[in-house]
Scaffold this motif. Structure first.
Motif, PDB file in Angstrom:
ATOM      1  N   ALA A 155       0.864  -1.191   0.154  1.00 32.58           N
ATOM      2  CA  ALA A 155      -0.101   0.080   0.139  1.00 32.58           C
ATOM      3  C   ALA A 155       0.833   1.240  -0.083  1.00 32.58           C
ATOM      4  CB  ALA A 155      -0.929   0.033   1.286  1.00 32.58           C
ATOM      5  N   VAL A 156       1.896   1.356   0.796  1.00 32.07           N
ATOM      6  CA  VAL A 156       2.969   2.536   0.887  1.00 32.07           C
ATOM      7  C   VAL A 156       3.355   2.660  -0.625  1.00 32.07           C
ATOM      8  CG1 VAL A 156       5.095   3.098   1.557  1.00 32.07           C
ATOM      9  CG2 VAL A 156       3.315   2.025   3.058  1.00 32.07           C
ATOM     10  N   ALA A 157       3.690   1.309  -1.243  1.00 30.58           N
ATOM     11  CA  ALA A 157       4.203   1.704  -2.600  1.00 30.58           C
ATOM     12  C   ALA A 157       3.448   2.442  -3.571  1.00 30.58           C
ATOM     13  CB  ALA A 157       4.860   0.496  -3.164  1.00 30.58           C
ATOM     14  N   ALA A 158       1.979   2.020  -3.639  1.00 26.69           N
ATOM     15  CA  ALA A 158       0.989   2.463  -4.431  1.00 26.69           C
ATOM     16  C   ALA A 158       0.984   4.006  -4.002  1.00 26.69           C
ATOM     17  CB  ALA A 158      -0.315   1.665  -4.131  1.00 26.69           C
ATOM     18  N   LEU A 159       0.782   4.218  -2.776  1.00 28.18           N
ATOM     19  CA  LEU A 159       0.687   5.675  -2.458  1.00 28.18           C
ATOM     20  C   LEU A 159       1.720   6.538  -2.632  1.00 28.18           C
ATOM     21  CD1 LEU A 159      -1.469   4.956   0.888  1.00 28.18           C
ATOM     22  CD2 LEU A 159      -2.244   5.728  -1.202  1.00 28.18           C
ATOM     23  N   HIS A 160       2.951   5.954  -2.598  1.00 29.66           N
ATOM     24  CA  HIS A 160       4.102   6.874  -3.254  1.00 29.66           C
ATOM     25  C   HIS A 160       3.759   7.309  -4.603  1.00 29.66           C
ATOM     26  CE1 HIS A 160       7.122   6.751  -0.125  1.00 29.66           C
ATOM     27  NE2 HIS A 160       7.206   5.392  -0.011  1.00 29.66           N
ATOM     28  N   ALA A 161       3.214   6.190  -5.504  1.00 23.44           N
ATOM     29  CA  ALA A 161       3.067   6.484  -6.753  1.00 23.44           C
ATOM     30  C   ALA A 161       1.869   7.663  -6.979  1.00 23.44           C
ATOM     31  CB  ALA A 161       2.433   5.347  -7.530  1.00 23.44           C
ATOM     32  N   ALA A 162       0.843   7.631  -6.052  1.00 25.33           N
ATOM     33  CA  ALA A 162      -0.164   8.424  -6.362  1.00 25.33           C
ATOM     34  C   ALA A 162       0.249  10.048  -5.725  1.00 25.33           C
ATOM     35  CB  ALA A 162      -1.436   7.864  -5.086  1.00 25.33           C
ATOM     36  N   GLN A 163       1.029   9.862  -4.650  1.00 17.27           N
ATOM     37  CA  GLN A 163       1.594  11.324  -4.400  1.00 17.27           C
ATOM     38  C   GLN A 163       2.626  11.801  -5.415  1.00 17.27           C
ATOM     39  OE1 GLN A 163       2.472  11.612   0.281  1.00 17.27           O
ATOM     40  NE2 GLN A 163       3.312   9.597  -0.617  1.00 17.27           N
ATOM     41  N   ARG A 218      10.407   6.634  -7.868  1.00 26.70           N
ATOM     42  CA  ARG A 218      11.434   5.743  -7.378  1.00 26.70           C
ATOM     43  C   ARG A 218      11.184   4.917  -6.448  1.00 26.70           C
ATOM     44  NH1 ARG A 218      16.014   4.298  -5.105  1.00 26.70           N
ATOM     45  NH2 ARG A 218      17.898   4.174  -6.323  1.00 26.70           N
ATOM     46  N   ALA A 219      10.618   5.645  -5.385  1.00 26.53           N
ATOM     47  CA  ALA A 219      10.303   4.732  -4.037  1.00 26.53           C
ATOM     48  C   ALA A 219       9.057   3.725  -4.508  1.00 26.53           C
ATOM     49  CB  ALA A 219       9.872   5.455  -2.781  1.00 26.53           C
ATOM     50  N   ALA A 220       8.188   4.226  -5.237  1.00 24.73           N
ATOM     51  CA  ALA A 220       7.183   3.077  -5.524  1.00 24.73           C
ATOM     52  C   ALA A 220       7.512   1.990  -6.284  1.00 24.73           C
ATOM     53  CB  ALA A 220       6.138   3.969  -6.474  1.00 24.73           C
ATOM     54  N   ALA A 221       8.486   2.357  -7.157  1.00 27.54           N
ATOM     55  CA  ALA A 221       9.147   1.114  -8.091  1.00 27.54           C
ATOM     56  C   ALA A 221      10.087   0.257  -7.129  1.00 27.54           C
ATOM     57  CB  ALA A 221       9.860   1.774  -9.197  1.00 27.54           C
ATOM     58  N   ALA A 222      10.895   0.795  -6.383  1.00 30.89           N
ATOM     59  CA  ALA A 222      11.695  -0.174  -5.592  1.00 30.89           C
ATOM     60  C   ALA A 222      11.026  -0.783  -4.613  1.00 30.89           C
ATOM     61  CB  ALA A 222      12.862   0.857  -5.003  1.00 30.89           C
ATOM     62  N   SER A 223      10.004  -0.268  -3.992  1.00 33.80           N
ATOM     63  CA  SER A 223       9.282  -0.914  -3.039  1.00 33.80           C
ATOM     64  C   SER A 223       8.463  -2.017  -3.513  1.00 33.80           C
ATOM     65  CB  SER A 223       8.447  -0.160  -2.126  1.00 33.80           C
ATOM     66  OG  SER A 223       9.058   1.059  -1.313  1.00 33.80           O
ATOM     67  N   SER A 224       7.954  -1.817  -4.882  1.00 31.77           N
ATOM     68  CA  SER A 224       7.138  -2.844  -5.339  1.00 31.77           C
ATOM     69  C   SER A 224       8.108  -4.010  -5.767  1.00 31.77           C
ATOM     70  CB  SER A 224       6.589  -2.578  -6.985  1.00 31.77           C
ATOM     71  OG  SER A 224       5.549  -1.267  -6.487  1.00 31.77           O
ATOM     72  N   GLN A 225       9.213  -3.752  -6.186  1.00 37.89           N
ATOM     73  CA  GLN A 225      10.268  -4.787  -6.688  1.00 37.89           C
ATOM     74  C   GLN A 225      10.307  -5.968  -5.445  1.00 37.89           C
ATOM     75  OE1 GLN A 225      14.454  -3.717  -6.487  1.00 37.89           O
ATOM     76  NE2 GLN A 225      14.817  -4.991  -7.928  1.00 37.89           N
ATOM     77  N   LEU A 226      10.448  -5.376  -4.115  1.00 36.66           N
ATOM     78  CA  LEU A 226      10.465  -6.202  -2.789  1.00 36.66           C
ATOM     79  C   LEU A 226       9.156  -7.014  -2.920  1.00 36.66           C
ATOM     80  CD1 LEU A 226      11.778  -3.764  -0.192  1.00 36.66           C
ATOM     81  CD2 LEU A 226      13.065  -5.639  -1.480  1.00 36.66           C
ATOM     82  N   ASN A 227       8.063  -6.524  -3.003  1.00 39.96           N
ATOM     83  CA  ASN A 227       6.713  -7.214  -3.058  1.00 39.96           C
ATOM     84  C   ASN A 227       6.549  -8.117  -3.924  1.00 39.96           C
ATOM     85  OD1 ASN A 227       5.728  -6.007  -0.633  1.00 39.96           O
ATOM     86  ND2 ASN A 227       5.663  -3.979  -1.906  1.00 39.96           N
ATOM     87  N   ILE A 228       7.091  -8.011  -5.318  1.00 39.46           N
ATOM     88  CA  ILE A 228       7.081  -8.816  -6.310  1.00 39.46           C
ATOM     89  C   ILE A 228       7.893  -9.942  -6.136  1.00 39.46           C
ATOM     90  CG2 ILE A 228       7.447  -9.340  -8.813  1.00 39.46           C
ATOM     91  CD1 ILE A 228       6.822  -6.420  -8.984  1.00 39.46           C
ATOM     92  N   ALA A 229       8.951  -9.794  -5.643  1.00 40.61           N
ATOM     93  CA  ALA A 229      10.007 -10.780  -5.450  1.00 40.61           C
ATOM     94  C   ALA A 229       9.787 -11.852  -4.404  1.00 40.61           C
ATOM     95  CB  ALA A 229      11.337 -10.098  -5.185  1.00 40.61           C
ATOM     96  N   ILE A 230       8.976 -11.495  -3.318  1.00 37.22           N
ATOM     97  CA  ILE A 230       8.869 -12.165  -2.225  1.00 37.22           C
ATOM     98  C   ILE A 230       7.533 -13.211  -2.575  1.00 37.22           C
ATOM     99  CG2 ILE A 230       7.129 -10.899  -0.990  1.00 37.22           C
ATOM    100  CD1 ILE A 230       8.474 -11.978   1.552  1.00 37.22           C
TER     101      ILE A 230
END
Length: 221
Positions: A40-48, A169-181
């Motif tokens: 959710a944090v990643a998505a909200l980073h993108a929204a911001q 950048r934060a949205a993409a980097a955080s999403s990387q972690l969530n996809i990977a796991i």
């Protein structure tokens, strides 16, 4: 979402992030509950980030900006649309996380139940990985819009273009972690679907860093 491979607490009723107060969201984020989390944090980073692009573009509607008005109007619409999609993805992440937890709780006493449970878990994990992949697409869009806006944007708010890039950048980097796991929980066979997304993440991060540097150069020269 922060993790999808273990048994989770009971599913919760979530208030849509669009209807939450900032304090309420932060309280939920800080609480010992499965969601909201990093997804959710990643998505909200993108929204911001998208909102910042919209803001800068709306400050670039002065008389002196008339020749760029068609481009500015297009950027405003695209950024507003991206913001709405990213906000919806924050809700989708919470739903995906709940689906994974529910799948792991299915009975497994018989062969039929085990097969149904395995199928449900696989589907839920794929869904949980696809949400952050969609967030990456929004981050990509935001960096593209911010890059296009930088040369023509109102220089009085140019730092907000850099902040938008940082959010993307934060949205993409955080999403990387969530996809990977989630991909790791799926095991072999799912990597090919998400390999292009990991490449896209690297590209978004590099472009966002370059845009940040361009903004720093613009305000220090």
């Amino acid at each position: 979402m922060t993790q999808a491979g273990s048994t989770q607490d009971a599913a919760q009723d979530f208030t849509s992030f669009g209807d939450s107060t900032l304090q309420g969201y932060l309280d939920e984020l800080a609480a010992k509950v499965p969601a909201p989390g990093g997804g959710a944090v990643a998505a909200l980073h993108a929204a911001q980030g998208a909102a910042l692009v919209s803001m800068v573009a709306r400050y670039t509607t002065r008389a002196k900006d008339a020749e760029n008005r068609p481009v500015i109007d297009r950027i405003i619409q695209a950024a507003d649309d991206s913001r709405n999609r990213a906000l919806a993805l924050a809700d989708a992440d919470a739903a995906a996380f709940t689906a994974v937890g529910s799948a792991y709780k299915l009975p497994k006493d018989t062969d039929e139940q085990q097969a149904a449970r395995t199928e449900a878990i696989t589907g839920a994990l794929l869904g949980a990985a696809r949400v952050p992949a969609a967030v990456v697409a929004e981050a990509d869009e935001i960096v593209s819009l911010a890059t296009e806006l930088l040369p023509i944007g109102n220089p009085n708010v140019v730092t907000d273009i850099g902040a938008a890039a940082d959010c993307a950048r934060a949205a993409a980097a955080s999403s990387q972690l969530n996809i990977a796991i989630n991909v790791a929980s799926l095991g072999t066979g799912s990597e090919s679907e998400f390999a292009p997304v990991f490449t896209q993440i690297d590209e978004v991060i590099a472009r966002a860093d370059a845009l940040h540097a361009d903004v720093v150069a613009a305000i220090t020269r």
